[in-house]
Scaffold this active site. Sequence first.
Site, mmCIF file in Angstrom:
data_model
loop_
_atom_site.group_PDB
_atom_site.id
_atom_site.type_symbol
_atom_site.label_atom_id
_atom_site.label_comp_id
_atom_site.label_asym_id
_atom_site.label_seq_id
_atom_site.Cartn_x
_atom_site.Cartn_y
_atom_site.Cartn_z
ATOM 1 N N LYS A 73 -10.677 -0.434 -1.885
ATOM 2 C CA LYS A 73 -10.552 -0.636 -0.442
ATOM 3 C C LYS A 73 -11.002 0.614 0.310
ATOM 4 C CE LYS A 73 -7.265 -1.567 3.296
ATOM 5 N NZ LYS A 73 -5.853 -1.861 3.655
ATOM 6 N N ASP A 114 0.853 -1.195 0.000
ATOM 7 C CA ASP A 114 0.000 0.000 0.000
ATOM 8 C C ASP A 114 0.884 1.239 0.000
ATOM 9 O OD1 ASP A 114 -1.819 -2.029 0.530
ATOM 10 O OD2 ASP A 114 -2.910 -0.901 2.068
ATOM 11 N N LYS A 129 -7.570 2.979 -2.809
ATOM 12 C CA LYS A 129 -7.962 2.925 -1.400
ATOM 13 C C LYS A 129 -8.264 4.341 -0.940
ATOM 14 C CE LYS A 129 -5.650 1.761 2.999
ATOM 15 N NZ LYS A 129 -4.431 1.131 3.571
#
Length: 315
Positions: free
Chosen positions: A260, A161, A224
């Site tokens: 996400k 990430d 995300k």
Amino acid sequence: MGTIKEKVNKDIQAQRSKGLIEKSKIDQAFAKYNLNVDEQEVKEAVKKIIAEKVPENDTIDVKKFLLGSVELTSLHTTDTEESILSMVEKVNKFDATYPDLPHVATIVTYPNFTHLVRNTLEVDGVEIAVVSGSFPSSQTFMEVKVAETALALRDGATNVDIVLPVGKFLSEDYEGVADDINELKQTCGDVPMKVILETCDLGSLSNVKKAAILSMYSGADYIKTSTGKEKAGATPEGVYVMCQAIKEYYDETGIIIGIKPAGGINTVIDAIIYYTIVKEILGEEWLTNELFRLGTSRLTNLLLSEVLGKEIKWY
């Protein structure tokens, strides 16, 4: 009298209008999408989805699915090898204790704990994710971001990430943003990489959509919402716009991108709302624990408790 930047921008636009400067690849990409998001329209659409569609998804089966989409996370200044090991051991023992329930999708830590998670995790199918690239600010030298990411991959990370360089984005240095993301994706290779947009800092839903499109064109495998370290986390409106961007990008390129929601997901109904938005905009194809992830650790016990009908404090 305008600023130097304004004068330069006017000169560039004037030359482009005369055909003297070819549009950049980023401009060409942006031109394929409607980036002017009507915020009131989005609010009304989200309100309608919540009122009409969320109740039908408030089921045990959906809650089980959500449990299997959770990315169990520990990103604290106070993290120790002992605390991370304790979290991994709980994941290891979960299967034996609750054999009929799905395990979490992922364990997320800082990069320096990657080796510990890799060496102690015993459950097949749980990804080992790290936050990298100078999380949560994305403010450091590119060489540092690449080195941190490469070291985590060496130690066994199976997901990475990173944070969109928000400062560059707000300065409209879109090529700089794209270069940063693309270089880290090249470092990741086949390992899936999420780009955290930090939606609360982008200023508008139009910018959320622009950041989503830019991230996907630059190599993101997932987008995300949030780091969980800023003033706010995911919102239904932000996720709605991100899902729209994913759908339009898929229609344009045929490439499937995961999503996400993360940060501020405090209740089971919050998670069901995000599930429902994904279902309504992207469809059943995105309702797998590979394409739909939830960034929340506090939710795990709440989901367990609702599925089993009694209070559980496993994690």
